[in-house]
Motif scaffolding. Structure first.
Motif, PDB file in Angstrom:
ATOM      1  N   LEU A 181      -2.528   5.225  -7.669  1.00  0.00           N
ATOM      2  CA  LEU A 181      -3.313   5.984  -6.696  1.00  0.00           C
ATOM      3  C   LEU A 181      -4.712   5.384  -6.518  1.00  0.00           C
ATOM      4  O   LEU A 181      -5.207   5.258  -5.391  1.00  0.00           O
ATOM      5  CB  LEU A 181      -3.427   7.442  -7.153  1.00  0.00           C
TER       6      LEU A 181
ATOM      7  N   ASN B 254      -4.168   1.987  -4.768  1.00  0.00           N
ATOM      8  CA  ASN B 254      -3.346   2.013  -3.555  1.00  0.00           C
ATOM      9  C   ASN B 254      -2.253   0.950  -3.595  1.00  0.00           C
ATOM     10  O   ASN B 254      -2.096   0.136  -2.683  1.00  0.00           O
ATOM     11  CB  ASN B 254      -4.236   1.816  -2.315  1.00  0.00           C
TER      12      ASN B 254
ATOM     13  N   VAL C 142       1.584   9.161  -1.792  1.00  0.00           N
ATOM     14  CA  VAL C 142       0.447   9.801  -2.472  1.00  0.00           C
ATOM     15  C   VAL C 142       0.808  11.214  -2.896  1.00  0.00           C
ATOM     16  O   VAL C 142       0.551  11.628  -4.033  1.00  0.00           O
ATOM     17  CB  VAL C 142      -0.791   9.818  -1.555  1.00  0.00           C
TER      18      VAL C 142
ATOM     19  N   PRO D 127       0.830  -1.214   0.000  1.00  0.00           N
ATOM     20  CA  PRO D 127       0.000   0.000   0.000  1.00  0.00           C
ATOM     21  C   PRO D 127       0.858   1.256   0.000  1.00  0.00           C
ATOM     22  O   PRO D 127       2.021   1.246   0.425  1.00  0.00           O
ATOM     23  CB  PRO D 127      -0.801  -0.126   1.298  1.00  0.00           C
TER      24      PRO D 127
END
Length: 431
Positions: free
Chosen positions: A419, A422, A383, A377
């Motif tokens: 994105l 994840n 991010v 993740p």
């Protein structure tokens, strides 16, 4: 009134009150009403109201009584218990002097002058005061650009009475800037301990400052990895090596090394690379590999030459690649790295710094889908960096170069997939 040497408790109380004052709207000069600055003893001394610790109670009360006698503070008491301690702001100069503490407004003014001096040094041409309007793609100019952005942000902080980021005291901050100014200039490979002696006459001083320098440049510059910033700027702990294998011929003076005849690889130091007179790649494509394990496992065919850049690509290593590019016109270039923010930053950095039209290899959605059981993740930092990369590559879409557009579209799709799902993937997970 003469102030005797302050006790530990007295210093704790006064410093806490000054901290509140220096963080206030009154200090910044934008408060319309008069503020008071108070603290409760138990906020500073956890045992003050503990009946089992009478000594703490007495020592704090004695400290408060003495400070009140000096006129530094006022206090509210009930039955010998101090309820609240307040700063007498009219006594601020005497309080600072008693503590030996430099007033924050003086430090802010000093920092304003200091940063302006650094800005002038960075902008001025070495030849004598000519300001550069544009920065090139050299490592030193990447550093210079990052530092100018840092200074701009710190000037905004000073406007609202905040000290610069990475500032703790003037000595450490000045030493930090000695290193930053060195990094902003052109230089060859240098070892950490040698540079530390050169800059500070202390072989260990640079290592104590390196973390701040890397964090600053990573935050305000375009460096793919925080821990590799100094290495990219050619400041090394140990000699750097480039490892090569596959269909490549290297000529040194009258000697010739045909890597294609070897079953394994060869490693070359930066010094040896500078002595190579000619590089001939007999393969059709050259592949740079990000991680060492993958490099050793990667079995390039007779039509490939494979290069591992020894951790990270600095000036010496990129010059090696640029020489290959100049001398082998029909060669295609690919980069195989992690499918994560760091991997794509390294890819972008490699293209931008070398000017070589590298293409990503094994760094797309098909690999993420095929090896989904090995994905991890994304972190909050991932991010943010992926979104920044999308913005960066979106700017390339305005380019007139169709190949650049094609690569950018491909990478943007991969970044958005990461994105949305994840996920990220280390290249070691690929078969």
């Amino acid at each position: 009134m003469k102030v005797n040497n302050l006790t530990k408790e007295q210093k704790t109380i006064l410093n806490a009150l000054l901290d509140k004052y220096e963080r206030s709207a009154t200090f910044r000069g934008d408060n319309a009403v008069k503020q008071s600055f108070t603290v409760k003893p138990e906020e500073l001394f956890s045992h003050y109201r503990d009946d089992a610790d009478y000594d703490c109670f007495v020592s704090v009360n004695d400290a408060v009584c003495a400070l009140a006698g000096y006129g530094f503070i006022g206090c509210d008491q009930r039955n010998s218990v101090v309820l609240k301690i307040s700063l007498k702001t009219e006594k601020l100069p005497e309080v600072y002097k008693a503590l030996g503490r430099i007033p924050k407004d003086r430090t802010i003014n000093e920092m304003r002058i200091f940063l302006e001096e650094q800005k002038q040094i960075l902008r001025a041409d070495d030849a004598g005061g000519i300001y550069k309007e544009e920065l090139s793609e050299n490592d030193s100019d990447d550093v210079k650009s990052a530092l100018l952005q840092y200074i701009s942000n710190q000037e905004e902080r000073l406007q609202v009475a905040k000290l610069p980021e990475y500032y703790e005291n003037l000595k450490d901050y000045s030493d930090l800037w000695i290193l930053l100014r060195f990094l902003s200039k052109e230089h060859g490979e240098v070892f950490v301990r040698d540079l530390s002696v050169k800059l500070y006459r202390d072989s260990k001083r640079l290592e104590a400052i390196a973390g701040k320098a890397e964090s600053l440049l990573y935050k305000y510059g375009s460096f793919p990895e925080r821990e590799k910033v100094l290495e990219e700027c050619s400041v090394l702990k140990t000699p750097s090596y480039v490892m090569c294998k596959g269909s490549m011929i290297l000529r040194l003076d009258k000697q010739e090394l045909d890597l294609g005849k070897l079953s394994g690889d060869l490693a070359f130091s930066g010094k040896t690379l500078s002595e190579i007179s000619e590089i001939v790649v007999t393969a059709k494509r050259l592949v740079t590999v990000e991680n060492l394990t993958t490099f050793h496992r990667y079995e390039g065919g007779p039509e490939e030459a494979v290069v591992y850049l020894g951790g990270f690509h600095n000036t010496v290593k990129r010059d090696f690649l640029k020489r290959i590019y100049r001398n082998n016109k029909n060669l295609s270039f690919f980069h195989f790295g992690d499918i994560d923010a760091g991997g794509f930053y390294i890819f972008e950095h490699l293209r931008r710094k070398t000017g070589i039209p590298f293409r990503p290899m094994n760094m797309g959605i098909p690999e993420l889908q095929k090896y989904k059981d090995y994905t991890k993740p994304l972190s909050v930092s991932d991010v943010a960096r992926l979104n920044k990369l999308i913005e960066k590559y979106s700017g390339v879409l305005e380019s007139t170069d169709e190949a650049d557009k094609e690569i950018s579209v491909q990478i943007i799709k991969t970044l958005k997939y990461m994105l949305e799902n994840n996920v990220k993937l280390e290249q070691e997970a690929l078969e």
